[in-house]
Design an enzyme around this catalytic site. Structure first.
Site, PDB file in Angstrom:
ATOM      1  N   GLU A  58      26.526  37.488 -10.360  1.00 59.45           N
ATOM      2  CA  GLU A  58      25.319  38.020 -10.981  1.00 59.45           C
ATOM      3  C   GLU A  58      25.379  39.525 -11.065  1.00 59.45           C
ATOM      4  O   GLU A  58      26.154  40.180 -10.368  1.00 59.45           O
ATOM      5  CB  GLU A  58      24.053  37.533 -10.247  1.00 59.45           C
ATOM      6  CG  GLU A  58      23.879  38.066  -8.859  1.00 59.45           C
ATOM      7  CD  GLU A  58      22.607  37.569  -8.184  1.00 59.45           C
ATOM      8  OE1 GLU A  58      22.132  36.472  -8.490  1.00 59.45           O
ATOM      9  OE2 GLU A  58      22.098  38.317  -7.347  1.00 59.45           O
ATOM     10  N   LYS A  70      22.500  27.963  -4.673  1.00 64.31           N
ATOM     11  CA  LYS A  70      21.827  29.094  -5.312  1.00 64.31           C
ATOM     12  C   LYS A  70      21.856  28.973  -6.824  1.00 64.31           C
ATOM     13  O   LYS A  70      20.921  29.388  -7.501  1.00 64.31           O
ATOM     14  CB  LYS A  70      22.503  30.405  -4.902  1.00 64.31           C
ATOM     15  CG  LYS A  70      22.214  30.788  -3.464  1.00 64.31           C
ATOM     16  CD  LYS A  70      22.639  32.217  -3.195  1.00 64.31           C
ATOM     17  CE  LYS A  70      22.469  32.529  -1.724  1.00 64.31           C
ATOM     18  NZ  LYS A  70      22.763  33.918  -1.408  1.00 64.31           N
ATOM     19  N   HIS A  99      24.129  42.971   4.319  1.00 64.09           N
ATOM     20  CA  HIS A  99      23.268  41.952   3.713  1.00 64.09           C
ATOM     21  C   HIS A  99      22.539  41.110   4.743  1.00 64.09           C
ATOM     22  O   HIS A  99      22.099  40.006   4.458  1.00 64.09           O
ATOM     23  CB  HIS A  99      24.083  41.049   2.772  1.00 64.09           C
ATOM     24  CG  HIS A  99      24.771  41.822   1.700  1.00 64.09           C
ATOM     25  ND1 HIS A  99      24.107  42.347   0.631  1.00 64.09           N
ATOM     26  CD2 HIS A  99      26.067  42.202   1.566  1.00 64.09           C
ATOM     27  CE1 HIS A  99      24.961  42.995  -0.129  1.00 64.09           C
ATOM     28  NE2 HIS A  99      26.147  42.930   0.415  1.00 64.09           N
ATOM     29  N   ARG A 157      13.186  26.723   4.940  1.00 68.92           N
ATOM     30  CA  ARG A 157      13.041  26.634   6.399  1.00 68.92           C
ATOM     31  C   ARG A 157      12.123  27.756   6.849  1.00 68.92           C
ATOM     32  O   ARG A 157      11.699  28.571   6.052  1.00 68.92           O
ATOM     33  CB  ARG A 157      14.405  26.842   7.042  1.00 68.92           C
ATOM     34  CG  ARG A 157      15.043  28.139   6.530  1.00 68.92           C
ATOM     35  CD  ARG A 157      16.223  28.593   7.329  1.00 68.92           C
ATOM     36  NE  ARG A 157      17.052  29.525   6.601  1.00 68.92           N
ATOM     37  CZ  ARG A 157      16.878  30.831   6.566  1.00 68.92           C
ATOM     38  NH1 ARG A 157      15.865  31.390   7.204  1.00 68.92           N
ATOM     39  NH2 ARG A 157      17.693  31.617   5.891  1.00 68.92           N
TER      40      ARG A 157
END
Lengths: 169, 498
Positions: B200, B116, B235, B294
């Site tokens: 973040e 990421k 999540h 994907r």
């Protein structure tokens, strides 16, 4: 026939007459006044009932779980235990005894971590054991403050649903 | 075109891919672990090869075994589905090295986007907006403290190699940073074999909107619009739709986000199907999160609204065909909503509920699509993700799609295990949901707002009557049954005998 019914926290007495698909029942929940009920119950597939309560149609399915009959009706699920009063009196057992409490695995899985030791004093809400199943970890917390009097959980071992992990007193 | 393709996955997605292969007149090879010998995918495939014991590390993640199976059956290409090895560059590489076409992006693109932090750097350089934070994994607690302070709490810790919320922690205060960092790193290490974590800024109550990208090997790259996936628990997405309700009033956003997604894909040298995930805040600022290299779980809603079959296109692209459609060909018609049916108990904080499916009624009728990996009698294994099926509804507009999905959920019944169907029944009836005011904290807020559902007294009476009738007809009550024929029953008996 008469049946003792347990549904969640409620207990009640059901008196039921059943002739072919016609059912008449009287049901009395935890001391509430008895209510009458009449319905037509047709078992259309094994365990699947087409129900008419008055003119209202319900689809319902009854299956077994380890401890109860699971009735699915109108998208809701009810876990119903029904006991024949004659048998119930023979093997009565205490419900909800508060002194000693077993913490059990809520699902089959694997113990990944044991967070307490035998003899330890724990606070309510404190993590005891971490169980993993289906890629998800679940921390079993103490339902009350107390002392760990037995510790059956071992890190790395597989457990079945309902298996005792920790006993608190 | 290929003559035979191996499907390196299980569950509903293996079934989905096998169906597409059959439509393309390509023979399919399923692979299976011990637990999946009787799975729907194995029942539906043309050929099936055993690849190991139930734990995925010894079966669906075993590259060597999967390549052996492909060799043995003479497959020409391998479809990885989602999860497992689908985003594993070593696997993509190994396929090509062994002479099989990997139905997905080039290994190099997976590598560029797989971390990421690397993906954020790439997106930033390509001119796509990203959430404030660091692009580098944190090296020390001290550095983490400095970064979190500079970004401002609350912050999110995320696994650099991750997805699906694993290795992710919200941190509100500095004193929580150290334990959260430790948890996130160890969870990340377990799930992704990399304990790298980055930090973040937490965007408050964002929408999660993603763009479907599609490209061929010749540089043609288009997007198929967005999917709104804001309804998540832990999540993990549970309800997805296309279009996003935001686009009703702000149709220009689709083009903007589509352009950003294409910039990222182009910079990564991407081809085949992929998805750029974005957070969108209340002012409709959007931030690139990551690119999933994907097919997504929720691809059916895009298929229903655009009319294209993404798996067909994936296979055609992998076989070397050029994209037969251009951006101008892509039209969005009507509305589609999907819910992910999981074996889990919404009343017990969504705990997994594996076990045998004792009864199953599948919904059908106009506008309904069911992508299922289960059948009546199937034992849902405890070894894998608890997704059973995806139920999607299409209709001319959002309100009609919601009502159609509600209708289908009413027709659907799964007995023997707990599922989240009842939870969908409630969410879809919710005024906030129907108004399209969605954000990633929706489910928590929903429970706080409404609490648990009240019991319907009339239904409880009927349930008691039915259970008694059924028990008398079928004699032995579950708790009194003599034969402990499953560990479920065995554990139930133990419980009762305590």
């Amino acid at each position: 026939m008469k049946r003792i019914i347990r549904l969640g926290a409620r207990q009640g007495m059901l008196d039921l007459q059943n002739e072919q698909d016609q059912v008449r029942a009287s049901i009395e929940w935890n001391g509430h006044p008895a209510r009458g009920l009449s319905a037509r119950c047709l078992e259309v597939e094994p365990g699947v009932y087409a129900l008419l309560s008055g003119d209202r149609v319900f689809q319902a399915r009854v299956t077994k779980s380890p401890a109860a009959w699971v009735v699915e009706i109108a998208g809701r699920q009810f876990h119903v235990e029904c006991l024949d009063p004659r048998e119930a009196s023979a093997n009565r057992r205490g419900f909800g005894s508060e002194g000693r409490q077993n913490i059990t695995a809520p699902m089959p899985g694997k113990v990944v971590r044991v967070l307490v030791e035998e003899g330890a004093t724990v606070e309510q809400g404190q993590g005891l054991v971490v169980v993993e199943a289906m890629k998800m970890q679940n921390e079993m917390k103490a339902p009350k403050s107390g002392k760990v009097i037995a510790l059956a959980a071992r890190a790395g071992s597989s457990v079945a649903a309902g298996q005792v992990l920790v006993t608190l007193e | 075109m290929f003559r035979k393709v191996l499907v390196a996955n299980r569950g509903e997605i293996a079934v989905r891919v096998i169906r597409a292969l059959r439509e393309l007149r390509i023979a399919s090879v399923a692979v299976y672990s011990d637990a999946d010998r009787g799975s729907l995918a194995v029942r539906m495939a043309d050929e099936a090869v055993h690849i190991g014991p139930s734990p995925s590390s010894e079966s669906y993640l075993n590259i060597h075994r999967i390549l052996d199976a492909a060799r043995r059956t003479g497959a020409e290409a391998i479809h990885p589905g989602y999860g497992f090895l689908s985003e594993n560059e070593a696997f993509a590489d190994a396929c090509e090295q062994a002479g099989f076409v990997f139905i997905g992006p080039p290994a190099e693109a997976i590598r560029r986007l797989g971390s990421k932090t690397a993906a954020r750097r790439l997106a930033k350089a390509a001119g796509a907006p990203i959430v404030p934070g660091v692009e580098e994994p944190v090296r020390s607690l001290g550095q983490a403290r400095r970064v979190a302070r500079a970004t401002g709490y609350p912050v999110l810790l995320k696994a650099a190699a991750g997805g699906g919320g694993k290795g992710m922690r919200r941190v509100d205060r500095e004193e929580d940073l150290e334990p959260s960092l430790r948890d996130a790193a160890s969870e990340a290490a377990r799930a992704f074999s990399s304990e790298e974590v980055y930090i973040e800024k937490l965007v408050p109550n964002p929408r999660h909107i993603e763009i479907q990208v599609l490209g061929d090997r010749y540089g043609n790259l288009i997007h198929l619009g967005e999917r709104e996936c804001s309804i998540q628990r832990r999540h993990q997405k549970v309800i997805e739709e296309c279009p996003s309700p935001v686009m009703l009033e702000h149709p220009e956003l689709r083009q903007k986000m589509g352009d950003a997604a294409l910039r990222v894909a182009r910079a990564a040298g991407y081809y085949n199907a992929g998805t750029c995930e974005f957070l969108v805040d209340a002012e409709r600022n959007f931030y690139f999160l990551e690119m999933n290299t994907r097919l997504q779980v929720e691809h059916p809603v895009t298929e229903l609204v655009t009319g294209y079959d993404l798996v067909h296109l994936q296979v055609r692209i992998a076989a070397g065909e050029a994209l037969a459609l251009t951006q101008a060909d892509v039209r969005w018609r009507g509305w589609a909503i999907e819910c992910r049916i999981y074996a889990e108990d919404p009343d017990q904080d969504f705990l997994p509920s594996p076990g045998k499916i004792l009864g199953l009624s599948e919904p059908s009728g106009p506008g309904i699509r069911l992508d299922s990996g289960v059948y009546q009698g199937w034992v849902v294994p405890m070894d894998y993700d608890p997704l059973l099926a995806k139920l999607a509804a299409w209709a001319q507009d959002r309100p009609a799609a919601i009502q159609r999905l509600r209708r289908a959920i009413g027709e659907c019944s799964i007995a023997g295990i707990r599922t989240n169907l009842g939870f969908f029944r409630r969410i879809l009836a919710d005024a906030e949901f129907q108004a399209g005011r969605l954000h990633t904290g929706f489910i928590d807020e929903f429970f706080a707002r409404l609490g648990r559902e009240e019991e319907d007294v009339e239904l409880a009476d009927l349930a008691a009557v039915l259970a008694s009738i059924h028990a008398s007809r079928h004699r032995a009550a579950p708790s009194q049954a003599a034969a402990a024929d499953s560990r479920w029953r065995a554990s139930g008996l133990l419980e009762l005998m305590r």
